[in-house]
Design a protein around this motif. Structure first.
Motif, PDB file in Angstrom:
ATOM      1  N   LYS A  24     -29.855 -39.550  16.671  1.00 25.26           N
ATOM      2  CA  LYS A  24     -30.884 -40.362  17.349  1.00 25.26           C
ATOM      3  C   LYS A  24     -30.309 -40.830  18.689  1.00 25.26           C
ATOM      4  N   LYS A  43     -34.362 -37.950  17.220  1.00 23.30           N
ATOM      5  CA  LYS A  43     -35.254 -38.825  17.975  1.00 23.30           C
ATOM      6  C   LYS A  43     -34.673 -39.016  19.368  1.00 23.30           C
ATOM      7  N   ASN A  84     -35.250 -49.693  16.236  1.00 23.40           N
ATOM      8  CA  ASN A  84     -34.905 -48.287  16.029  1.00 23.40           C
ATOM      9  C   ASN A  84     -33.425 -48.033  16.248  1.00 23.40           C
TER      10      ASN A  84
END
Lengths: 598, 232
Positions: B2, B30, B47
């Motif tokens: 990510k 991501k 996140n």
């Protein structure tokens, strides 16, 4: 009849005897060493005469009789007067006095006589004419001038032990001096010693004339060769007038000029002291930029004239008082400069003060030791000038360095690696994604660099070029950031001059510190203000919290340094947050308002 | 993996994103792009990521402050900047890599490789560790750290003076930026080898490292032999 005759004769004898005045009592002589009777200004001449030498009092008689030269003549009824109290322009007069060595007069006398006077005279020694200087007369026409200094020698046979009578027949129609009396300086010593005294007297003025002449010429040459600094000219004037004055002082001892030259020579020397005083004060006034200089200098001339007029008797002192006035005024001006913390004020103040002290302590012996008294002033003036020149050189060097640094700063502005590397990063992306767009991008970047290159080395550029540079920069930034940032300009004269990259720096600051919307314009508005123009520059958007707006980042320092470089002391800068963003207001006027050097 | 990238110039952000996608391909879980650190911070709160690609102007005070905030976080920080003259300083604060602008795909791949590869270390070790304390970021000098104890998603720095500081990074992430002197002696411990006095083996295959200050830390059986050789 015979008896009558005898009675008559006897009566006559009695009458004659009765009529014959009683033989005068021998006059009471007052003996002293000549130094004791002399005034301070000439005492140095007498102090070195033989210690045993004694002069009697001086006796004076109006009129003319050849017998008065005889040593046996009885002068008891003559008037006792000093050497310097002889009436001027008053017919032929006689002066008699006696000399001896030791109180008992048992020693022989030295062989030399030196007489300094402006009078015409005949000199008799024990009734013998030793010599003369000019011819005494009963009016201006019949009198002939002699020399101001004369030397005589006494034959060995005439200067044995005992008292000797000196008689002088004199007149003074051509003395020139306005004073009502005049006189003699009568020195009796070995001829070689008298000559030595003269050489010594000539030494300091000769030395001074040479030294002052050199310094004065150096001042004039520097004045011609450099930027015609008035103080150099004035220093030259001070020294050269001093050199001429000292040459005249020395001249007397090398060329034994006629006695009637003496007054004009001394008058010229006094005038030269006045000129020197004016130059000296003018130097101090100009050097330290003393206010009301015209009043100070204009006032000096009448003051000098008044001082001269108030002391007509003594030529010597006129010069002293004139110099004293000049020194007092200079000291006042130098004191003012010290108070105002002018560069180099201390040396002048100290030098003038030292000269003032020397003058006070030996005021009367002025002309002979003029140079030694004036030397501290001279050293002060030259030191001060040197300090000022040194300051100017330093300032010029600093200005040069600043100019060089500014140029580098300017180049760094857009050639700085950070800007170029960031731009190149953006360019490399465009090259891969949109080759045609990349060419335009590179064109824009090149445009900005070209604008910048045109400015390098310039202190001022036309507004048009500055605005071109700003717009080129905004084009590059817009491409890089994807925003549309422009520059709106109002009222700016495109031909007016502006320090390079001044507003570019404000744009850069605005981009860093203001959070502007994506489509926005910087605004530059020019208005007449005060003596020049007022430029207000708006960076739109609120100030970023993190960054703030420090009082003086490198950008602001650059702007201020550039403004100072071109408009020293004639610019202002203020800034602050306004409703629509951050406003910076700069104003300057290009020409000095009063003609003074900034 | 990510990723978050923080870059205010859209062209450069676009280039970074494109390269990351090409390099990581399927490995990229991501990718979020933000123009400023503050904007990214709000997103990061919800996140978690493995690495932040951070464009910084390190010239000013602000750049260094952002750098400290970033390296104090749980994720690795890769600086992407034109201020190459400040690279060494950035490493000292504990960034995993410094990618100078303009950058190539290969250079960015090498940086991401350091993050991806377990056991890979930064080119230059950190000399300070930034720790978050009561909303502020403070620096702990690396020389003061005796050992680091893992505690799940964060770590505990144990200092020579006995003080303990929490760090948001996992033990694995810290290992990548610590000096080579620090050894993983146990799944929960990173120890400065120069602080170790002796290794002890006791009955029941129980191994321990005795530190100079008397503290004993467990050693995993797999590491004991290797550590003993290193210590000798």
């Amino acid at each position: 009849m015979f008896a009558f005759a005898a009675v008559l004769t006897a009566f006559s004898v009695i009458v004659v005897l009765a009529a014959e005045p009683a033989p005068p009592q021998p006059a009471l002589r007052r003996w002293s060493h000549p130094a004791e009777e002399s005034s301070r200004s000439v005492r140095r001449w007498f102090e070195e005469l033989p210690a045993a030498l004694q002069y009697s009092e001086v006796r004076f008689k109006d009129g003319d009789d050849a017998r008065w030269a005889q040593p046996t003549w009885d002068d008891a009824d003559w008037e006792v007067r000093g050497f310097w109290a002889l009436p001027a322009r008053a017919g032929v007069q006689w002066v008699r006095f006696r000399v001896r060595m030791g109180t008992d007069g048992r020693m022989a006398l030295p062989a030399g006589i030196m007489i300094s006077t402006v009078r015409a005279y005949e000199l008799y020694w024990d009734g013998v004419l030793l010599g003369s200087s000019g011819v005494p007369g009963t009016d201006r026409e019949s009198e002939q001038v002699g020399r101001v200094d004369e030397w005589y020698s006494i034959p060995g046979a005439m200067r044995g032990p005992g008292e000797h009578v000196v008689a002088m027949r004199t007149s003074s129609y051509r003395v020139g001096f306005p004073a009502a009396t005049s006189g003699f300086r009568f020195l009796l010593d070995e001829p070689a010693l008298l000559q030595g005294k003269v050489l010594r007297e000539a030494f300091v003025p000769t030395l001074a004339a040479g030294a002052l002449c050199m310094v004065g010429l150096a001042g004039l040459i520097l004045w011609l060769a450099t930027a015609r600094r008035p103080t150099l000219l004035l220093l030259g004037g001070v020294c050269l007038s001093g050199a001429v004055m000292q040459t005249m002082q020395a001249f007397r001892w090398f060329f034994h000029y006629p006695a009637d030259w003496h007054y004009p020579v001394l008058a010229a020397m006094v005038a030269l002291v006045g000129v020197q005083g004016i130059f000296m004060v003018a130097f101090v006034v100009m050097h330290f930029d003393v206010p009301r200089r015209r009043w100070v200098l204009g006032g000096l001339v009448p003051v000098f004239a008044t001082v001269s007029w108030l002391s007509p008797e003594r030529m010597n002192l006129e010069g002293v008082w004139i110099l004293a006035v000049g020194i007092v005024v200079s000291l006042g001006c130098a004191g003012w400069a010290v108070w105002r913390r002018r560069r180099g004020a201390w040396p002048v103040a100290l030098g003038v003060a030292a000269s003032a002290i020397l003058l006070v302590f030996e005021a009367e012996d002025f002309r002979a030791s003029f140079f030694l008294k004036f030397l501290p002033v001279l050293i002060g003036l030259i030191s001060s000038l040197a300090l000022q020149l040194q300051d100017e050189r330093r300032r010029a060097r600093e200005a040069q360095l600043t100019a060089a640094r500014m140029e580098i700063e300017l180049l760094k502005k857009n050639l700085q690696p950070h800007f170029l590397l960031n731009t190149l990063t953006a360019v490399s992306e465009v090259i891969e994604q949109d080759p045609a767009g990349a060419v335009k991008f590179i064109d824009d970047l090149a445009g900005e660099l070209r604008s910048l290159a045109l400015m390098s080395g310039e202190r001022l550029v036309p507004f048009k070029r500055e605005l071109d540079l700003c717009r080129a920069h905004l084009k590059v930034i817009s491409r890089r950031t994807g925003r549309e940032i422009g520059l709106a300009v109002e009222g700016v004269d495109e031909e007016a001059l502006v320090p390079p990259a001044l507003f570019l720096t404000l744009i850069e600051n605005g981009l860093v510190h203001q959070q502007a919307p994506d489509r926005v314009n910087f605004r530059l508005v020019a208005q007449p203000g005060g003596a020049g123009m007022r430029y207000s520059f708006l960076s739109p958007g609120p100030t970023r919290k993190l960054a703030g707006r420090p009082g003086g980042g490198t950008g602001l320092r650059y702007i201020k340094a550039r403004l100072e470089e071109s408009f020293a002391g004639r610019w202002t800068l203020s800034q602050g947050a306004v409703d629509t963003g951050w406003e910076t207001v700069i104003s300057w006027h290009p020409e000095p308002a009063t003609g003074g050097e900034a | 993996m990510k990723l978050v990238l923080i870059e205010d110039e859209p062209l450069v952000a676009q280039r970074l994103a494109r390269f990351c996608r090409e390099i990581l391909a399927g490995g990229l879980e991501k990718l979020h792009a933000a123009a400023t650190f503050d904007e990214a911070a709000a997103w990061l709160a919800e996140n978690p990521v493995d690495v932040a690609l951070l464009d910084l102007n390190l010239e000013g005070q602000d750049g260094m402050e952002l750098l400290k905030r970033s390296v104090a976080s749980s994720f690795h920080t890769i600086i992407v900047s034109a201020n190459t003259d400040r690279a060494l300083e950035a490493f000292q604060y504990g960034v995993i890599d410094f990618v100078p602008k303009p950058f190539s795909r290969e250079r960015l791949a090498a940086a991401l490789e350091r993050v991806r590869h377990p056991g890979a270390r930064a080119a230059f070790a950190a000399r300070n560790l930034a720790v978050k304390k009561a909303g502020r970021v403070e620096l702990v000098a690396m020389d003061d750290v005796l050992y680091v104890q893992g505690a799940g998603n964060y770590s505990e720095l144990v200092l020579a003076n006995g003080r303990r500081e929490l760090h948001d990074k996992t033990l694995e992430k810290l290992e990548a930026i610590l000096p080579a002197d620090f050894e993983r002696i146990h799944k929960s411990y990173l120890v400065r080898m120069s602080a170790v006095k002796a290794l002890h083996a006791s009955e029941g295959s129980h191994y321990e490292a005795e530190l100079k200050n008397g503290v004993c830390l467990p050693i995993s059986r797999a590491r004991y032999k290797e550590l003993r050789e290193k210590l000798q």
